[in-house]
Design a protein around this motif. Structure first.
Motif, PDB file in Angstrom:
ATOM      1  N   ILE A 141       7.947  11.499  -2.049  1.00  0.00           N
ATOM      2  CA  ILE A 141       6.657  10.978  -1.580  1.00  0.00           C
ATOM      3  C   ILE A 141       5.525  11.836  -2.132  1.00  0.00           C
ATOM      4  O   ILE A 141       4.470  11.331  -2.536  1.00  0.00           O
ATOM      5  CB  ILE A 141       6.599  10.930  -0.039  1.00  0.00           C
ATOM      6  N   ARG A 142       5.739  13.148  -2.191  1.00  0.00           N
ATOM      7  CA  ARG A 142       4.699  14.027  -2.734  1.00  0.00           C
ATOM      8  C   ARG A 142       4.535  13.841  -4.240  1.00  0.00           C
ATOM      9  O   ARG A 142       3.454  14.057  -4.784  1.00  0.00           O
ATOM     10  CB  ARG A 142       5.008  15.487  -2.408  1.00  0.00           C
ATOM     11  N   ALA A 143       5.592  13.414  -4.922  1.00  0.00           N
ATOM     12  CA  ALA A 143       5.473  13.125  -6.353  1.00  0.00           C
ATOM     13  C   ALA A 143       4.559  11.924  -6.540  1.00  0.00           C
ATOM     14  O   ALA A 143       3.799  11.835  -7.510  1.00  0.00           O
ATOM     15  CB  ALA A 143       6.849  12.833  -6.954  1.00  0.00           C
ATOM     16  N   LEU A 144       4.613  11.020  -5.576  1.00  0.00           N
ATOM     17  CA  LEU A 144       3.758   9.834  -5.593  1.00  0.00           C
ATOM     18  C   LEU A 144       2.338  10.188  -5.166  1.00  0.00           C
ATOM     19  O   LEU A 144       1.370   9.664  -5.696  1.00  0.00           O
ATOM     20  CB  LEU A 144       4.345   8.772  -4.652  1.00  0.00           C
ATOM     21  N   ARG A 145       2.227  11.098  -4.210  1.00  0.00           N
ATOM     22  CA  ARG A 145       0.933  11.505  -3.660  1.00  0.00           C
ATOM     23  C   ARG A 145       0.793  13.025  -3.731  1.00  0.00           C
ATOM     24  O   ARG A 145       0.998  13.722  -2.734  1.00  0.00           O
ATOM     25  CB  ARG A 145       0.812  11.014  -2.231  1.00  0.00           C
ATOM     26  N   PRO A 146       0.467  13.553  -4.899  1.00  0.00           N
ATOM     27  CA  PRO A 146       0.414  15.001  -5.119  1.00  0.00           C
ATOM     28  C   PRO A 146      -0.553  15.750  -4.207  1.00  0.00           C
ATOM     29  O   PRO A 146      -0.362  16.946  -3.960  1.00  0.00           O
ATOM     30  CB  PRO A 146      -0.028  15.124  -6.585  1.00  0.00           C
ATOM     31  N   ALA A 147      -1.580  15.093  -3.710  1.00  0.00           N
ATOM     32  CA  ALA A 147      -2.563  15.772  -2.859  1.00  0.00           C
ATOM     33  C   ALA A 147      -1.994  16.075  -1.470  1.00  0.00           C
ATOM     34  O   ALA A 147      -2.550  16.880  -0.719  1.00  0.00           O
ATOM     35  CB  ALA A 147      -3.825  14.921  -2.721  1.00  0.00           C
ATOM     36  N   LEU A 148      -0.887  15.461  -1.132  1.00  0.00           N
ATOM     37  CA  LEU A 148      -0.273  15.644   0.180  1.00  0.00           C
ATOM     38  C   LEU A 148       0.522  16.955   0.208  1.00  0.00           C
ATOM     39  O   LEU A 148       1.432  17.142  -0.588  1.00  0.00           O
ATOM     40  CB  LEU A 148       0.670  14.466   0.449  1.00  0.00           C
ATOM     41  N   THR A 149       0.158  17.853   1.120  1.00  0.00           N
ATOM     42  CA  THR A 149       0.888  19.121   1.232  1.00  0.00           C
ATOM     43  C   THR A 149       2.153  18.912   2.057  1.00  0.00           C
ATOM     44  O   THR A 149       2.311  17.883   2.715  1.00  0.00           O
ATOM     45  CB  THR A 149       0.033  20.202   1.909  1.00  0.00           C
ATOM     46  N   ASP A 150       3.037  19.906   2.051  1.00  0.00           N
ATOM     47  CA  ASP A 150       4.254  19.810   2.854  1.00  0.00           C
ATOM     48  C   ASP A 150       3.910  19.619   4.325  1.00  0.00           C
ATOM     49  O   ASP A 150       4.505  18.784   5.017  1.00  0.00           O
ATOM     50  CB  ASP A 150       5.105  21.079   2.694  1.00  0.00           C
ATOM     51  N   ALA A 151       2.953  20.408   4.813  1.00  0.00           N
ATOM     52  CA  ALA A 151       2.581  20.330   6.230  1.00  0.00           C
ATOM     53  C   ALA A 151       1.970  18.977   6.558  1.00  0.00           C
ATOM     54  O   ALA A 151       2.242  18.401   7.620  1.00  0.00           O
ATOM     55  CB  ALA A 151       1.604  21.450   6.579  1.00  0.00           C
ATOM     56  N   GLU A 152       1.145  18.458   5.661  1.00  0.00           N
ATOM     57  CA  GLU A 152       0.526  17.147   5.893  1.00  0.00           C
ATOM     58  C   GLU A 152       1.583  16.055   5.884  1.00  0.00           C
ATOM     59  O   GLU A 152       1.517  15.109   6.683  1.00  0.00           O
ATOM     60  CB  GLU A 152      -0.531  16.869   4.819  1.00  0.00           C
ATOM     61  N   PHE A 153       2.546  16.173   4.991  1.00  0.00           N
ATOM     62  CA  PHE A 153       3.618  15.177   4.975  1.00  0.00           C
ATOM     63  C   PHE A 153       4.381  15.204   6.296  1.00  0.00           C
ATOM     64  O   PHE A 153       4.694  14.154   6.867  1.00  0.00           O
ATOM     65  CB  PHE A 153       4.603  15.424   3.829  1.00  0.00           C
ATOM     66  N   ASP A 154       4.714  16.390   6.789  1.00  0.00           N
ATOM     67  CA  ASP A 154       5.481  16.499   8.024  1.00  0.00           C
ATOM     68  C   ASP A 154       4.728  15.869   9.193  1.00  0.00           C
ATOM     69  O   ASP A 154       5.322  15.172  10.022  1.00  0.00           O
ATOM     70  CB  ASP A 154       5.796  17.969   8.328  1.00  0.00           C
ATOM     71  N   ARG A 155       3.414  16.093   9.246  1.00  0.00           N
ATOM     72  CA  ARG A 155       2.610  15.487  10.328  1.00  0.00           C
ATOM     73  C   ARG A 155       2.572  13.971  10.175  1.00  0.00           C
ATOM     74  O   ARG A 155       2.713  13.231  11.148  1.00  0.00           O
ATOM     75  CB  ARG A 155       1.187  16.062  10.315  1.00  0.00           C
ATOM     76  N   PHE A 156       2.376  13.533   8.931  1.00  0.00           N
ATOM     77  CA  PHE A 156       2.346  12.098   8.655  1.00  0.00           C
ATOM     78  C   PHE A 156       3.668  11.440   9.051  1.00  0.00           C
ATOM     79  O   PHE A 156       3.697  10.396   9.709  1.00  0.00           O
ATOM     80  CB  PHE A 156       2.070  11.860   7.168  1.00  0.00           C
ATOM     81  N   ALA A 157       4.789  12.043   8.644  1.00  0.00           N
ATOM     82  CA  ALA A 157       6.104  11.461   8.906  1.00  0.00           C
ATOM     83  C   ALA A 157       6.354  11.316  10.399  1.00  0.00           C
ATOM     84  O   ALA A 157       6.856  10.279  10.859  1.00  0.00           O
ATOM     85  CB  ALA A 157       7.197  12.313   8.264  1.00  0.00           C
ATOM     86  N   ALA A 158       6.001  12.333  11.165  1.00  0.00           N
ATOM     87  CA  ALA A 158       6.224  12.274  12.612  1.00  0.00           C
ATOM     88  C   ALA A 158       5.360  11.200  13.255  1.00  0.00           C
ATOM     89  O   ALA A 158       5.837  10.401  14.075  1.00  0.00           O
ATOM     90  CB  ALA A 158       5.923  13.644  13.237  1.00  0.00           C
ATOM     91  N   GLU A 159       4.087  11.156  12.881  1.00  0.00           N
ATOM     92  CA  GLU A 159       3.174  10.175  13.484  1.00  0.00           C
ATOM     93  C   GLU A 159       3.528   8.755  13.060  1.00  0.00           C
ATOM     94  O   GLU A 159       3.579   7.833  13.881  1.00  0.00           O
ATOM     95  CB  GLU A 159       1.730  10.497  13.088  1.00  0.00           C
ATOM     96  N   ALA A 160       3.782   8.577  11.767  1.00  0.00           N
ATOM     97  CA  ALA A 160       4.076   7.233  11.268  1.00  0.00           C
ATOM     98  C   ALA A 160       5.405   6.707  11.804  1.00  0.00           C
ATOM     99  O   ALA A 160       5.532   5.518  12.118  1.00  0.00           O
ATOM    100  CB  ALA A 160       4.103   7.251   9.740  1.00  0.00           C
ATOM    101  N   HIS A 161       6.399   7.571  11.928  1.00  0.00           N
ATOM    102  CA  HIS A 161       7.683   7.139  12.473  1.00  0.00           C
ATOM    103  C   HIS A 161       7.509   6.660  13.909  1.00  0.00           C
ATOM    104  O   HIS A 161       8.108   5.659  14.320  1.00  0.00           O
ATOM    105  CB  HIS A 161       8.693   8.281  12.417  1.00  0.00           C
ATOM    106  N   ALA A 162       6.652   7.337  14.666  1.00  0.00           N
ATOM    107  CA  ALA A 162       6.392   6.925  16.049  1.00  0.00           C
ATOM    108  C   ALA A 162       5.700   5.564  16.093  1.00  0.00           C
ATOM    109  O   ALA A 162       5.791   4.843  17.088  1.00  0.00           O
ATOM    110  CB  ALA A 162       5.524   7.975  16.745  1.00  0.00           C
ATOM    111  N   GLN A 163       5.028   5.205  14.995  1.00  0.00           N
ATOM    112  CA  GLN A 163       4.348   3.907  14.916  1.00  0.00           C
ATOM    113  C   GLN A 163       5.249   2.820  14.328  1.00  0.00           C
ATOM    114  O   GLN A 163       4.810   1.690  14.124  1.00  0.00           O
ATOM    115  CB  GLN A 163       3.091   4.039  14.043  1.00  0.00           C
ATOM    116  N   GLY A 164       6.493   3.165  14.044  1.00  0.00           N
ATOM    117  CA  GLY A 164       7.428   2.166  13.530  1.00  0.00           C
ATOM    118  C   GLY A 164       7.746   2.256  12.049  1.00  0.00           C
ATOM    119  O   GLY A 164       8.495   1.425  11.525  1.00  0.00           O
ATOM    120  N   LEU A 165       7.196   3.258  11.346  1.00  0.00           N
ATOM    121  CA  LEU A 165       7.484   3.374   9.919  1.00  0.00           C
ATOM    122  C   LEU A 165       8.905   3.887   9.722  1.00  0.00           C
ATOM    123  O   LEU A 165       9.335   4.831  10.383  1.00  0.00           O
ATOM    124  CB  LEU A 165       6.502   4.344   9.250  1.00  0.00           C
ATOM    125  N   VAL A 166       9.617   3.263   8.802  1.00  0.00           N
ATOM    126  CA  VAL A 166      10.992   3.642   8.503  1.00  0.00           C
ATOM    127  C   VAL A 166      11.043   4.263   7.111  1.00  0.00           C
ATOM    128  O   VAL A 166      10.399   3.773   6.173  1.00  0.00           O
ATOM    129  CB  VAL A 166      11.914   2.410   8.543  1.00  0.00           C
TER     130      VAL A 166
END
Length: 198
Positions: A75-100
């Motif tokens: 995912i970071r290769a697709l979105r280089p501006a996304l840091t590891d920490a930002e990805f982790d926050r995104f993944a947790a929040e988005a998964h709670a919203q139904g993202l698989v």
């Protein structure tokens, strides 16, 4: 989100595929889900038998070591501006919203492609929307992206969706060719307004 058909996709014009058609994409900008938010249906670990062999398709939940080891790097290769920490926050929040988060692995356990998706109830019918679809750059043009898109199409059917939809950046012509080759049509324009500025 964004995709690139050489097995990574970027998006900004809305594409869709009818439930009776198989589609493939490499990267997307918004869409993906399994039956009712992506956990059920033909997702867990399945290998279809055509195109590349020895592949498994698996949903990866937050907290699974593969989320940081396999999903995050692609995912970071697709979105280089996304840091590891930002990805982790995104993944947790988005998964709670139904993202698989769905990953494709080869027989050696290497992650070859990832898609993020969700099932949405809309006024135009139930759809499986793909947010991101990206393939490892070293494994592009080998049928992995097509395999993942076909898997998502089957999940959409199992979830009683009418279509698979995704966005692709207007300048990503390679992705557009990839989607058109899988009989996906441009059915809408995606407009965006940045509200973070003054």
């Amino acid at each position: 989100m964004s995709h690139t058909p050489t097995e990574a996709a970027t998006t900004t014009g809305t594409a869709r595929t009818e439930p009776t058609r198989a589609a493939t994409t490499e990267q997307t900008g918004t869409a993906h889900a399994g039956p009712a938010s992506a956990g059920s249906g033909p997702a867990a670990t399945a290998s279809t038998g055509s195109e590349p062999v020895g592949l498994t398709t698996t949903d990866v939940p937050p907290g699974d070591r593969r989320m940081s080891a396999h999903v995050r790097p692609l995912i970071r290769a697709l979105r280089p501006a996304l840091t590891d920490a930002e990805f982790d926050r995104f993944a947790a929040e988005a998964h709670a919203q139904g993202l698989v988060f769905t990953a494709v692995h080869d027989e050696h356990g290497h992650c070859l492609a990832v898609a993020t998706h969700r099932v949405l109830a809309t006024s135009r019918g139930r759809v499986l929307f793909v947010d991101d679809l990206v393939t490892d750059p070293a494994r592009r043009s080998g049928g992995v992206g097509a395999r993942l898109l076909a898997h998502l199409t089957e999940r959409a059917r199992a979830a009683h969706c009418h279509r698979v939809e995704l966005d692709s950046g207007v300048t990503n012509q390679a992705a557009h060719r990839f989607y058109h080759a899988r009989r996906m049509g441009v059915t809408a324009l995606h407009f965006a307004l940045d509200v973070t500025g003054d």
